[in-house]
Scaffold this motif. Structure first.
Motif, PDB file in Angstrom:
ATOM      1  N   VAL A   1       1.023  -1.182   0.121  1.00  0.00           N
ATOM      2  CA  VAL A   1       0.173   0.156   0.207  1.00  0.00           C
ATOM      3  C   VAL A   1       0.889   1.405   0.133  1.00  0.00           C
ATOM      4  O   VAL A   1       0.592   2.319  -0.688  1.00  0.00           O
ATOM      5  N   VAL A   2       2.132   1.153   0.734  1.00  0.00           N
ATOM      6  CA  VAL A   2       2.813   2.584   1.065  1.00  0.00           C
ATOM      7  C   VAL A   2       3.838   2.616  -0.029  1.00  0.00           C
ATOM      8  O   VAL A   2       4.443   3.675  -0.085  1.00  0.00           O
ATOM      9  N   THR A   3       4.299   1.693  -0.628  1.00  0.00           N
ATOM     10  CA  THR A   3       5.609   1.996  -1.404  1.00  0.00           C
ATOM     11  C   THR A   3       5.180   1.986  -3.068  1.00  0.00           C
ATOM     12  O   THR A   3       4.162   1.287  -3.400  1.00  0.00           O
ATOM     13  N   ALA A   4       5.606   2.543  -3.811  1.00  0.00           N
ATOM     14  CA  ALA A   4       5.562   2.639  -5.250  1.00  0.00           C
ATOM     15  C   ALA A   4       7.025   2.511  -5.813  1.00  0.00           C
ATOM     16  O   ALA A   4       7.707   3.231  -5.323  1.00  0.00           O
ATOM     17  N   ARG A   5       6.891   1.768  -6.809  1.00  0.00           N
ATOM     18  CA  ARG A   5       8.167   1.431  -7.652  1.00  0.00           C
ATOM     19  C   ARG A   5       7.985   2.529  -8.986  1.00  0.00           C
ATOM     20  O   ARG A   5       7.197   2.196  -9.715  1.00  0.00           O
ATOM     21  N   SER A   6       9.028   3.342  -9.100  1.00  0.00           N
ATOM     22  CA  SER A   6       9.114   4.145 -10.259  1.00  0.00           C
ATOM     23  C   SER A   6      10.217   3.934 -11.174  1.00  0.00           C
ATOM     24  O   SER A   6      11.448   3.952 -10.757  1.00  0.00           O
ATOM     25  N   GLY A   7      10.182   3.178 -12.333  1.00  0.00           N
ATOM     26  CA  GLY A   7      11.346   2.664 -13.175  1.00  0.00           C
ATOM     27  C   GLY A   7      11.942   1.970 -12.626  1.00  0.00           C
ATOM     28  O   GLY A   7      11.745   1.063 -11.757  1.00  0.00           O
ATOM     29  N   LYS A   8      13.011   1.516 -13.326  1.00  0.00           N
ATOM     30  CA  LYS A   8      14.197   0.725 -12.858  1.00  0.00           C
ATOM     31  C   LYS A   8      15.377   1.449 -11.991  1.00  0.00           C
ATOM     32  O   LYS A   8      16.056   2.107 -12.531  1.00  0.00           O
TER      33      LYS A   8
ATOM     34  N   THR B   1      14.525   0.783   1.862  1.00  0.00           N
ATOM     35  CA  THR B   1      14.393  -0.029   0.601  1.00  0.00           C
ATOM     36  C   THR B   1      13.920  -1.623   0.990  1.00  0.00           C
ATOM     37  O   THR B   1      13.909  -2.374   0.094  1.00  0.00           O
ATOM     38  N   ARG B   2      13.602  -1.645   2.127  1.00  0.00           N
ATOM     39  CA  ARG B   2      13.024  -3.142   2.631  1.00  0.00           C
ATOM     40  C   ARG B   2      11.884  -2.986   3.329  1.00  0.00           C
ATOM     41  O   ARG B   2      11.985  -3.603   4.552  1.00  0.00           O
TER      42      ARG B   2
ATOM     43  N   VAL C   1      16.974   3.608  -5.931  1.00  0.00           N
ATOM     44  CA  VAL C   1      16.609   2.381  -6.486  1.00  0.00           C
ATOM     45  C   VAL C   1      15.274   2.216  -6.917  1.00  0.00           C
ATOM     46  O   VAL C   1      14.484   1.610  -7.399  1.00  0.00           O
ATOM     47  N   GLY C   2      14.680   3.694  -7.108  1.00  0.00           N
ATOM     48  CA  GLY C   2      13.297   3.960  -7.819  1.00  0.00           C
ATOM     49  C   GLY C   2      12.242   3.491  -6.874  1.00  0.00           C
ATOM     50  O   GLY C   2      11.140   3.198  -7.444  1.00  0.00           O
ATOM     51  N   LEU C   3      12.188   3.595  -5.661  1.00  0.00           N
ATOM     52  CA  LEU C   3      11.076   3.465  -4.788  1.00  0.00           C
ATOM     53  C   LEU C   3      10.627   4.779  -4.324  1.00  0.00           C
ATOM     54  O   LEU C   3      11.481   5.469  -3.640  1.00  0.00           O
ATOM     55  N   SER C   4       9.431   5.044  -3.906  1.00  0.00           N
ATOM     56  CA  SER C   4       8.938   6.131  -3.135  1.00  0.00           C
ATOM     57  C   SER C   4       7.966   5.416  -2.092  1.00  0.00           C
ATOM     58  O   SER C   4       7.211   4.622  -2.276  1.00  0.00           O
TER      59      SER C   4
END
Lengths: 478, 277
Positions: free
Chosen positions: A45-52, B120-121, B152-155
């Motif tokens: 829910v709380v994290t979003a991955r943007s691109g690589k 990151t984890r 590493v592209g995580l928000s």
């Protein structure tokens, strides 16, 4: 506690016991699974991955090299050699400078100062010739190599290399019946064995923790590097042409370090098959992401936390040791100094194992701190062999400007290449310093394990030195 | 800038650092006790250094801190003592370092526990957060290493996380000091009681376990009415946790009974260990 009788407590425990039977074995797993599922859900829910991410790929490439079967060990070896080479090459000039300042100029200055104030010899002797010179010697010999080595080691640590070393060595430790995390406690031991002993708390099983404690001494601590580095440069470095001397000395030190690692495995293996029998437990080791080290910050913390603390300890112990040396050299029984009595009685044993009585006495005086072995050795050699033109009298720790001068002195004292090699071996394989022994006692709470941790390396040291000496005498014939 | 201008900046209420004074190792006479918990290698020691102004050595590997380190700071006129606990993956106490951490949170009862989480984890680190939430409601979740997460592209959505967990969440990049003023602020709010938490309590899916926990926690509730975390203790008992069983047998569980301020000595002697160099 709050004045209650035991009855509610007993009934709680009884009900818990009954329920535990009812629920059965799967409880822990089901709760853990629930926890993980819940954690996953929230994380989703709380994290979003943007691109690589770029860095993860870089991490993976680095790990593929640094922990690979083919390149893992060679890179480890090369990094170690590089660090030692930089330390040896870099420490020469500042060491000479400090020695000039503290010993060549500081000592005569203090002598003339005490003479000017009419201080009697029996005060200025122990204080200026004993205590001050021992401290000055330790500072000029130890500060430069430590100020180079510790920041380099800390940079590797901050970068995230240590867990990779543990990963590389894990299968060897498992084969030896020890815990994989012992690689980490061993790495701490390279800084200071007492710190290494404390760090064994990360090992869960008491059996494996004891193995890690008993073998930590095989990690060469910083107090012993000055000995290794100096002896390697004056006995082994000189065998090579000058432009290679630094590299050859560094390799000799690396060889001793590797021998220490070999003994760590060997003794762990023997312990886990005799008095500490059992199988190795499994564990998971996180390989943290590589982080670019912050150079300035690292320089600061490694100087404050490691270099200065260790140096301070050495200086603090050098002071009383200098005093003791001055006293044993100046107190005579039957016209012969106390030191001479002891050295003469230790000489037969020392020579049998390729060392000499002076070295053995130095190791007794240096039990509080390995750092002061070299100054003690040199002083005793001068005293005992009555070598003129160096130093300023009995029990005076004197100044020697260069490793070459040290070499001349030791050769005059009857040292050979064998003595040098065996001293390096004995410096690796002897009892831990008193601080480490006390730490072992505090962590294990047992006199038995403390004694054993002193005896194991000592017995190995005498045995190894004895065999090297016999083989040497047969092969080289000296 | 002139000297007076600098001085004015330092006392300006808009400058959060104006309220902060590092005390380093001077730890006597604190108003509040703050514990730092978290998985190994998430930057607890770095946060500790940022709060106290100490420069304890930090290293990039799990297991760096095996003993408790203590330091202190003054924030907004109140003295805080900070205890840096060894990193742990769980509260099941299988090794000495884990036991030190757990015993302190349980029996030392800090005013505020800060769980430091590796940005990151998140998923792996939340296991520990959920376990600690079961023990204490005086919790600030500090998501650290957000700079690394970004690389590493995580928000990370701090507000969403705070909503999910029911406790304050602060995002930091401790190596550069980013977010530390916010963290200080949240710790102060929780310690002074300005903020209340509604901690998320996870529920097991097994009906069997639920019933057992229910039954047992009622018994504990009756024997120790003031204990806030009976459900967790019940669960630990069902799992056969020896140190909790011992705590009940010897009556130490009563130590958990009082909420709010407690005797300083209990907290200080929680895990009884000094730092060794």
């Amino acid at each position: 506690m709050n004045g209650r009788s035991d009855t509610p407590n007993k009934s709680i425990l009884a009900v818990a016991n009954a329920l535990r039977w009812e629920i059965g074995e799967g409880l822990h797993d089901s709760v853990t699974a629930d926890l993980y599922r819940e954690a996953e859900r929230i994380a989703g829910v709380v994290t979003a991955r943007s691109g690589k991410g770029q860095r993860l790929d870089l991490d993976r490439i680095l790990d593929r090299i640094l922990t690979s079967r083919a390149f893992g060990f060679p890179t480890m070896f090369l990094l170690l050699a590089l660090v030692f080479w930089l330390t040896i090459e870099g420490a020469n000039v500042p060491s000479a400078l400090l020695s000039t300042l503290l010993v060549d100029q500081g000592h005569p200055f203090l002598k003339s100062l005490s003479a000017a104030f009419g201080v009697p010899w029996w005060v200025s002797g122990p204080l200026v010739d004993g205590t001050y010179l021992a401290m000055a010697w330790v500072v000029s010999v130890m500060l430069p190599p430590m100020a180079i080595f510790f920041p380099l080691f800390t940079l590797l640590e901050d970068f995230g290399y240590l867990p990779r070393v543990a990963f590389n060595l894990d299968f060897l430790f498992r084969k030896a019946g020890a815990h994989g995390k012992q690689a980490l406690t061993m790495a701490m031991g390279y800084g200071c064995n007492a710190a290494g002993i404390v760090s064994t708390r990360i090992i869960d099983s008491p059996r494996e923790r004891l193995i890690a404690i008993l073998t930590n001494n095989f990690a060469l601590c910083n107090g012993r590097w000055p000995t290794q580095i100096l002896i390697a440069s004056i006995f082994i470095g000189v065998l090579a042409p000058p432009y290679l001397a630094g590299a050859v000395s560094a390799l000799a030190v690396v060889a001793v370090v590797l021998l220490g690692i070999a003994f760590t495995f060997l003794v762990s293996w023997m312990l886990s098959r005799t008095i500490l029998r059992g199988t190795a437990s499994t564990f998971s080791l996180e390989l943290p992401p590589y982080r670019p080290p912050r150079i300035l910050h690292t320089l600061y913390t490694s100087l404050i936390d490691r270099t200065l603390i260790v140096l301070w300890r050495a200086v603090v112990w050098a002071a009383p040791a200098g005093l003791v040396i001055w006293l044993v050299s100046n107190i005579s029984i039957g016209g012969v100094s106390l030191a001479a009595h002891v050295v003469q009685s230790l000489d037969p044993l020392g020579l049998l194992i390729g060392l000499n009585g002076i070295i053995l006495l130095a190791y007794v005086i240096a039990i509080p701190a390995n750092e002061i072995v070299i100054p003690t050795l040199l002083m005793l050699t001068v005293l005992f062999h009555g070598i003129a033109d160096v130093g300023t009298g009995a029990g005076v720790l004197f100044e020697l400007d260069s490793p070459a001068a040290v070499a001349d002195l030791l050769h005059a004292g009857g040292w050979t290449l064998l003595t040098g090699i065996n001293l390096m071996l004995f410096s690796l394989l002897h009892n831990p310093c008193s601080t480490t022994l006390y730490t072992i006692y505090r962590e294990t709470g047992s006199v038995k394990w403390t004694l054993l941790s002193a005896l194991i390396p000592l017995v190995i040291g005498f045995t190894v030195c004895f065999f090297v000496a016999q083989v040497w005498r047969i092969v080289v014939g000296v | 800038m002139t000297r007076t201008e600098i001085e004015q900046c330092e006392i300006c209420p808009a400058n959060p650092n104006a309220k902060l004074l590092h005390l380093g190792a001077k730890i006597d006479g604190s108003d509040h006790i703050v514990a730092l918990a978290g998985n190994p290698n998430v930057g607890k020691s770095t946060i500790f250094n940022q709060l106290t102004g100490l420069r304890q050595h930090t290293g990039n590997w799990p297991g760096k801190t095996v003993t408790r380190a203590e330091g202190a700071y003054v924030y907004d006129g109140k003295r805080y003592k900070v205890i840096d606990l060894p990193g742990t993956y769980s509260l099941l106490s299988t090794s000495t370092d884990e036991e030190i951490a757990r015993d302190f949170i349980l029996f030392g009862r800090p005013d505020v526990t800060v769980v430091v989480v590796d940005g990151t984890r998140i998923a792996r680190n939340l296991n520990l957060v959920l376990q600690i939430l079961d023990i204490t409601d005086r919790l600030v979740v500090n998501v650290n290493l957000v700079d690394e997460a970004k690389r590493v592209g995580l928000s990370i959505d701090g507000r969403a996380l705070a909503r999910e967990l029911g406790v304050p969440v602060v995002l930091t990049a401790a190596r550069t000091g980013e977010g530390i003023p916010h963290l200080l602020h949240e710790i102060a709010n929780l310690a002074s009681g300005k903020v209340f938490t509604k901690p998320f309590r996870f529920v097991t899916t097994s009906k069997h376990v639920q019933r057992g926990v229910e039954q047992l926690s009622q018994l504990i509730q009756k024997a120790y009415p003031a204990i806030p975390n009976t459900r967790w203790i019940a669960l630990r008992l069902l799992e056969g946790d020896q140190s909790i069983i011992d705590a009940i047998r010897h009556g130490e569980l009563g130590l958990l009974a009082t909420t709010g301020r407690r005797d300083e000595h209990v907290a200080v002697e929680g895990a009884g260990d000094e730092r060794t160099q």
